[in-house]
Design a protein around this motif. Structure first.
Motif, short mmCIF file in Angstrom:
data_model
loop_
_atom_site.label_atom_id
_atom_site.label_comp_id
_atom_site.label_asym_id
_atom_site.label_seq_id
_atom_site.Cartn_x
_atom_site.Cartn_y
_atom_site.Cartn_z
N GLN A 47 -7.36 6.41 2.63
CA GLN A 47 -8.38 7.27 2.03
C GLN A 47 -8.64 8.50 2.89
N LEU A 48 -8.62 8.34 4.20
CA LEU A 48 -8.78 9.48 5.09
C LEU A 48 -7.66 10.50 4.89
N ILE A 49 -6.43 9.98 4.71
CA ILE A 49 -5.28 10.85 4.46
C ILE A 49 -5.42 11.55 3.11
N VAL A 50 -5.83 10.78 2.09
CA VAL A 50 -5.98 11.33 0.75
C VAL A 50 -7.08 12.40 0.72
N ASN A 51 -8.21 12.12 1.37
CA ASN A 51 -9.31 13.08 1.39
C ASN A 51 -8.90 14.38 2.08
N ALA A 52 -8.14 14.25 3.19
CA ALA A 52 -7.66 15.44 3.90
C ALA A 52 -6.70 16.24 3.02
N LYS B 282 0.83 -1.21 0.00
CA LYS B 282 0.00 0.00 0.00
C LYS B 282 0.87 1.26 0.00
N VAL B 283 1.93 1.23 0.78
CA VAL B 283 2.84 2.38 0.85
C VAL B 283 3.52 2.58 -0.50
N LEU B 284 3.97 1.49 -1.13
CA LEU B 284 4.64 1.58 -2.42
C LEU B 284 3.69 2.10 -3.51
N MET B 285 2.40 1.76 -3.40
CA MET B 285 1.43 2.16 -4.41
C MET B 285 0.77 3.50 -4.09
N PHE B 286 1.13 4.10 -2.96
CA PHE B 286 0.48 5.33 -2.53
C PHE B 286 0.61 6.47 -3.56
N PRO B 287 1.78 6.68 -4.18
CA PRO B 287 1.88 7.74 -5.19
C PRO B 287 0.90 7.55 -6.35
N LEU B 288 0.71 6.29 -6.78
CA LEU B 288 -0.24 6.01 -7.85
C LEU B 288 -1.67 6.31 -7.39
N THR B 289 -1.94 6.00 -6.12
CA THR B 289 -3.28 6.27 -5.58
C THR B 289 -3.56 7.76 -5.55
N ILE C 274 -4.53 0.95 -14.61
CA ILE C 274 -3.91 -0.06 -15.47
C ILE C 274 -2.58 -0.51 -14.89
N ILE C 275 -1.84 0.44 -14.31
CA ILE C 275 -0.55 0.10 -13.69
C ILE C 275 -0.77 -0.74 -12.44
N GLN C 276 -1.82 -0.40 -11.67
CA GLN C 276 -2.07 -1.10 -10.41
C GLN C 276 -2.62 -2.50 -10.62
N LEU C 277 -3.34 -2.73 -11.72
CA LEU C 277 -4.01 -4.01 -11.93
C LEU C 277 -3.07 -5.21 -11.89
#
Length: 432
Positions: free
Chosen positions: A330-335, A52-59, A118-121
């Motif tokens: 998601q809470l972090i992203v929304n903030a 999740k941490v590694l994919m966070f920039p893509l998120t 597409i990258i995350q899939l």
């Protein structure tokens, strides 16, 4: 363990990605083992966190695109309304051109938000391969199973395994109704030798529950001590909060502690989806896409519950951990996105887009100074149209009410007298 075999459907991508994720999982297992904690469940949770941490920039990028859509939506909706009901080729081409122009104005593309998905899939699909068959990718776990393979086949190395060496284990699995199909058919041992045969035998052993390990020792008395020693270590690795991760939570109608996994998986995914939707473009609740989204937000958690009941509990642990970390993320992203200056983001997008256009020898995209103002103007126009419709509807209702009151005056509504009075008053009114 056919993870090295490249399948026709995505194996060329999933194979290497699964290998990389397997190395990460193995490092985590070694790390926890060095501290005296030999537990696959804990490693799955840590593994999920790392991914999740590694994919966070893509998120972040993907959800920025979604946030930008909230600004673009009024203009896109206006174009759709403009060509609503028009299915001729000329109208469809014009609509596509105008839609593309809106995307260009905001410095993005019609596929921009899909790129991150597409990258995350492949990563997500590879994750399931690793979790579903941990010994295939985690060498620190595989070694315990290989000790059993050597003991029941009387060989010292996997390379010495000949065709037919796994026949007795295959018969044991068939007699005990152990599932031999999944991502690959681990029950097909025809023509398989050496390391490939050892891998498939490990795959079969990974399906065994604690009771079946005891029965396996009885089936191979000469290897009973090795089986008992390694099965204890394997059972310890697979035990998480009293739940065996290699077995399915559904073991009949009698409730057990493992039922908590699919229930938590469904609830956590539902809440995670709800949080994510709060950051998505607002749609008309009566639209087809909005109705489909509502149905998916209910069906997907229910599917999670079903799958987590029928898959090994290890998959459920990953599912729950993934949803919980997704909620926190998601809470972090929304903030974060609530503080993003959309005009500044649009400006940066346009700078990047124009840099790409310059490389192609194209002129920079000309846009209005403030795209947000244009979007707000469109929203205001739509609100005025809606208000006008409501006022017209209210006026019609009032006219109907006044007409009814006029014609039903001095008589009981619905009576013959009222109807007669209505005719008389109508004639009186129109003969003046």
């Amino acid at each position: 363990m056919d993870y090295l075999v490249l399948t026709k459907t995505g194996g060329m991508i999933l194979g290497p990605v699964s290998q990389i994720l397997g190395v990460i999982m193995d490092l985590l297992f070694r790390f926890t083992s060095s501290m005296g904690v030999l537990n696959i469940g804990l490693c799955i949770i840590l593994f999920t966190l790392v991914v999740k941490v590694l994919m966070f920039p893509l998120t972040i990028k993907q959800q920025k695109s979604s946030k930008l859509m909230t600004v673009m939506q009024p203009e896109l909706q206006a174009i759709q309304n403009k060509y609503k009901g028009k299915t001729d080729n000329d109208s469809m081409m014009k609509m596509n051109v105008e839609t593309k122009a809106v995307y260009e104005k905001y410095g993005t593309s019609m596929t921009g938000g899909c790129l991150q998905l597409i990258i995350q899939l492949p990563i997500l699909l590879a994750l399931y391969r690793v979790i579903y068959n941990i010994p295939a990718y985690v060498s620190s776990v595989k070694v315990y199973f290989m000790q059993v393979v050597y003991a029941i086949t009387n060989v010292a190395n996997a390379s010495d395994l000949q065709e037919g060496a796994g026949a007795a284990l295959l018969k044991f699995a068939t007699d005990h109704n152990i599932p031999l199909t999944g991502v690959t058919n681990i029950g097909d041992l025809v023509g398989v030798t050496g390391d490939a045969l050892g891998n498939k035998m490990v795959d079969i052993l990974y399906k065994l529950n604690p009771e079946q390990w005891i029965e396996l020792g009885n089936q191979f008395p000469s290897a009973a001590s090795v089986i008992a020693e390694n099965s204890l270590a394997i059972e310890k690795m697979n035990s998480f909060l009293g739940i065996n991760l290699s077995t399915n939570p559904w073991q009949g109608m009698s409730p057990n502690a493992a039922w908590l996994i699919p229930i938590l998986a469904g609830l956590s995914q539902w809440f995670s989806a709800k949080l994510m939707m709060s950051n998505q473009p607002q749609q008309d609740e009566n639209s087809t896409s909005a109705q489909m989204m509502k149905q998916m937000n209910v069906m997907m958690p229910l599917m999670s519950v079903f799958f987590c009941f029928t898959f090994p509990a290890a998959i459920g642990i990953y599912w729950v951990a993934s949803s919980v970390f997704q909620i926190i993320q998601q809470l972090i992203v929304n903030a974060y996105l609530s503080k993003v200056d959309m005009d500044e983001m649009i400006k940066k997008n346009l700078e990047k887009a124009n840099a790409k256009r310059a490389k192609k020898g194209l002129p920079p995209q000309k846009i209005s100074q403030n795209a947000m103002v244009n979007a707000k103007n469109i929203q205001a126009a739509q609100q005025r149209e809606e208000q006008a419709r409501n006022e017209k509807l209210e006026k019609t209702k009032q006219q109907v009410k006044e007409s009814n009151e006029y014609y039903n005056k001095d008589a009981k509504p619905g009576s013959l007298a009222a109807k007669a009075a209505m005719v008389a008053k109508y004639n009186e009114k129109h003969n003046k």
